[in-house]
Design an enzyme around this catalytic site. Structure first.
Site, PDB file in Angstrom:
ATOM      1  N   LYS A  31      -3.504 -38.649 -21.210  1.00 43.83           N
ATOM      2  CA  LYS A  31      -2.017 -38.265 -22.155  1.00 43.83           C
ATOM      3  C   LYS A  31      -2.286 -39.442 -23.711  1.00 43.83           C
ATOM      4  O   LYS A  31      -2.579 -40.751 -23.998  1.00 43.83           O
ATOM      5  CB  LYS A  31      -0.935 -38.314 -21.918  1.00 43.83           C
ATOM      6  CG  LYS A  31       0.056 -38.564 -22.885  1.00 43.83           C
ATOM      7  CD  LYS A  31       1.606 -37.999 -22.294  1.00 43.83           C
ATOM      8  CE  LYS A  31       2.435 -39.918 -22.143  1.00 43.83           C
ATOM      9  NZ  LYS A  31       3.547 -39.860 -21.628  1.00 43.83           N
ATOM     10  N   ASP A  65      40.074 -47.010 -30.546  1.00 44.04           N
ATOM     11  CA  ASP A  65      39.014 -47.640 -31.102  1.00 44.04           C
ATOM     12  C   ASP A  65      37.762 -46.907 -30.703  1.00 44.04           C
ATOM     13  O   ASP A  65      36.703 -47.364 -31.272  1.00 44.04           O
ATOM     14  CB  ASP A  65      38.927 -48.964 -31.326  1.00 44.04           C
ATOM     15  CG  ASP A  65      38.667 -49.993 -30.392  1.00 44.04           C
ATOM     16  OD1 ASP A  65      38.613 -49.444 -29.508  1.00 44.04           O
ATOM     17  OD2 ASP A  65      39.477 -50.453 -30.265  1.00 44.04           O
ATOM     18  N   ASP A  82      -0.159 -37.455 -16.974  1.00 44.65           N
ATOM     19  CA  ASP A  82      -0.918 -39.265 -17.774  1.00 44.65           C
ATOM     20  C   ASP A  82      -1.371 -39.420 -16.217  1.00 44.65           C
ATOM     21  O   ASP A  82      -0.782 -39.428 -14.936  1.00 44.65           O
ATOM     22  CB  ASP A  82       0.148 -39.359 -18.271  1.00 44.65           C
ATOM     23  CG  ASP A  82       0.943 -39.696 -17.563  1.00 44.65           C
ATOM     24  OD1 ASP A  82       0.940 -40.317 -16.888  1.00 44.65           O
ATOM     25  OD2 ASP A  82       2.029 -40.470 -19.397  1.00 44.65           O
ATOM     26  N   ARG A 114       0.099 -40.985 -26.586  1.00 41.93           N
ATOM     27  CA  ARG A 114       1.340 -40.853 -27.410  1.00 41.93           C
ATOM     28  C   ARG A 114       1.242 -40.983 -28.656  1.00 41.93           C
ATOM     29  O   ARG A 114       0.545 -42.529 -29.122  1.00 41.93           O
ATOM     30  CB  ARG A 114       2.382 -41.352 -26.525  1.00 41.93           C
ATOM     31  CG  ARG A 114       3.774 -41.344 -27.371  1.00 41.93           C
ATOM     32  CD  ARG A 114       5.006 -41.898 -26.242  1.00 41.93           C
ATOM     33  NE  ARG A 114       5.261 -41.153 -25.437  1.00 41.93           N
ATOM     34  CZ  ARG A 114       6.017 -40.439 -25.540  1.00 41.93           C
ATOM     35  NH1 ARG A 114       6.705 -40.013 -26.331  1.00 41.93           N
ATOM     36  NH2 ARG A 114       6.236 -39.792 -24.427  1.00 41.93           N
ATOM     37  N   GLU A 169      36.250 -48.041 -27.696  1.00 42.41           N
ATOM     38  CA  GLU A 169      35.926 -49.435 -26.685  1.00 42.41           C
ATOM     39  C   GLU A 169      36.346 -48.321 -25.276  1.00 42.41           C
ATOM     40  O   GLU A 169      37.440 -47.455 -24.703  1.00 42.41           O
ATOM     41  CB  GLU A 169      37.010 -50.036 -26.869  1.00 42.41           C
ATOM     42  CG  GLU A 169      35.829 -50.766 -27.583  1.00 42.41           C
ATOM     43  CD  GLU A 169      36.052 -52.218 -28.040  1.00 42.41           C
ATOM     44  OE1 GLU A 169      37.262 -52.840 -27.201  1.00 42.41           O
ATOM     45  OE2 GLU A 169      35.773 -52.707 -28.919  1.00 42.41           O
ATOM     46  N   ASP A 195       6.049 -35.262 -12.949  1.00 36.39           N
ATOM     47  CA  ASP A 195       6.078 -36.916 -13.213  1.00 36.39           C
ATOM     48  C   ASP A 195       7.411 -36.997 -13.315  1.00 36.39           C
ATOM     49  O   ASP A 195       8.971 -36.692 -12.584  1.00 36.39           O
ATOM     50  CB  ASP A 195       6.597 -36.323 -15.209  1.00 36.39           C
ATOM     51  CG  ASP A 195       5.996 -37.529 -16.359  1.00 36.39           C
ATOM     52  OD1 ASP A 195       5.712 -38.837 -15.058  1.00 36.39           O
ATOM     53  OD2 ASP A 195       5.616 -36.901 -16.820  1.00 36.39           O
TER      54      ASP A 195
HETATM   55  C1  R5P Z   1       6.220 -42.140 -19.951  1.00 39.40           C
HETATM   56  O1  R5P Z   1       4.553 -42.007 -19.262  1.00 39.40           O
HETATM   57  C2  R5P Z   1       6.331 -41.212 -18.900  1.00 39.40           C
HETATM   58  O2  R5P Z   1       6.596 -40.716 -17.474  1.00 39.40           O
HETATM   59  C3  R5P Z   1       6.766 -39.560 -18.888  1.00 39.40           C
HETATM   60  O3  R5P Z   1       6.163 -39.070 -19.160  1.00 39.40           O
HETATM   61  C4  R5P Z   1       7.710 -39.713 -20.348  1.00 39.40           C
HETATM   62  O4  R5P Z   1       8.493 -40.116 -20.502  1.00 39.40           O
HETATM   63  C5  R5P Z   1       7.993 -38.297 -20.746  1.00 39.40           C
HETATM   64  O5  R5P Z   1       8.906 -38.366 -21.946  1.00 39.40           O
HETATM   65  P1  R5P Z   1       9.030 -36.873 -22.730  1.00 39.40           P
HETATM   66  O6  R5P Z   1       9.333 -36.000 -21.594  1.00 39.40           O
HETATM   67  O7  R5P Z   1       9.572 -37.390 -24.371  1.00 39.40           O
HETATM   68  O8  R5P Z   1       7.814 -36.795 -23.085  1.00 39.40           O
END
Ligand code: R5P
Length: 280
Positions: free
Chosen positions: A183, A33, A159, A185, A35, A209
């Site tokens: 940044k 199933d 960011d 979003r 799981e 990042d």
């Molecule tokens: C968010 O602030 C994180 O530091 C990354 O910048 C974010 O998670 C990256 O996600 P994505 O690649 O979807 O832009």
């Protein structure tokens, strides 16, 4: 024994070497199933170190099963290493009716272990969501070791929240300058990035990042660079979902360097040394 989840087999193996521990034989199976059944038929020891990146819902469940299986097999102490913690970015209620997902999963994991090790979480405060002691370790400085020889490098965070990661890689690299973008979003996969102040033209740029997921953040940041000599991406967690790889390629990325907190072809840097320090 080190007990690997199916999403963290490379890191678990490296951790076993680093700490001189054995790797448990783990069987991952599924019922008709759908799981899952993760089992530790050969577990033999007092302490289990479960290593499982919760990159998706199946991995979350597997982690809970492995903790429980180790306890059933006689482990007196269970340490759970979460190389990449899924749902950690939903660490607050951002709209009416939403859950704090990070708290929900942290509570569930806490019921099956004695302590947790988190690697470079998006927000270190997520550690407070667990009901057991948590050690937070940072794998970002290890990324410096994978970088090629760079002339006058510029380490850029996409960011303000990633500045500490860019600073950590720059410090470990030994020389260079850091700066960051601003940044905004707009949705899960759409971001806009406002220019940074430092001149990038003709320079070796490393965009750093903690996570690259859809690649929206990285590609928007790289689009904002004015004719760099080369563009390298360095991240701790290469989640790389959807078309992230081609998005980075289209943005002009020359190379991606990442750790093995998420297993991808670019995960050439092991986070094992910083986890080993926390275990000892
Ligand atoms: C968010 O602030 C994180 O530091 C990354 O910048 C974010 O998670 C990256 O996600 P994505 O690649 O979807 O832009």
């Amino acid at each position: 024994m080190i007990v690997p989840g199916s999403t963290s087999q490379s890191l678990a193996a490296a951790l076993a070497v680093e700490t001189d521990r054995r790797v448990a034989d783990v069987a991952y199976d599924r019922f008709p199933d759908g799981e899952q059944l993760a089992a530790v038929p050969g577990f033999d020891g007092d302490e289990a170190v479960v290593v499982c990146a919760t990159v998706d819902d199946a991995a979350h469940l597997q982690l809970l099963q492995l903790q429980d299986a180790c306890r059933e097999a006689g482990a007196e102490r269970i340490t759970t290493v979460i190389p990449y913690m899924g749902y950690a970015r939903q660490d607050d209620v951002f709209d009416i009716g939403q859950p704090i997902s990070a708290r929900a999963v942290a509570r569930a994991i806490s019921t099956g272990c004695d302590r947790v090790v988190l690697i470079s979480p998006h927000e270190p405060a997520v550690a407070d969501r667990f009901d057991v002691p948590v050690a937070v370790v940072d794998a970002a400085p290890l990324l410096a070791g994978a970088l090629p020889s760079l002339a006058d490098p510029l380490f850029l965070a996409p960011d303000a929240g990633a500045v500490e990661f860019a600073d950590a890689v720059c410090d470990a690299y030994g020389h260079g300058e850091t700066d960051h973008f601003e940044k905004t979003r707009h949705s899960g996969s759409k971001v806009s990035v406002d220019p940074h102040d430092t001149e990038a033209a003709g320079r070796d740029v490393v965009v750093v990042d903690d996570i690259v997921a859809t690649g929206a953040t990285m590609s928007a940041a790289i689009d904002g660079l004015d004719k760099p000599a080369q563009t390298v991406v360095a991240c701790v967690h290469p989640v790389l979902v959807r078309n992230a790889r081609s998005r980075l390629a289209r943005a002009g990325v020359d190379a991606v360097h990442a750790t093995d907190t998420v297993e991808q072809p670019c995960s050439t840097v092991t986070a094992a040394p910083v986890v080993a320090d926390a275990l000892e």
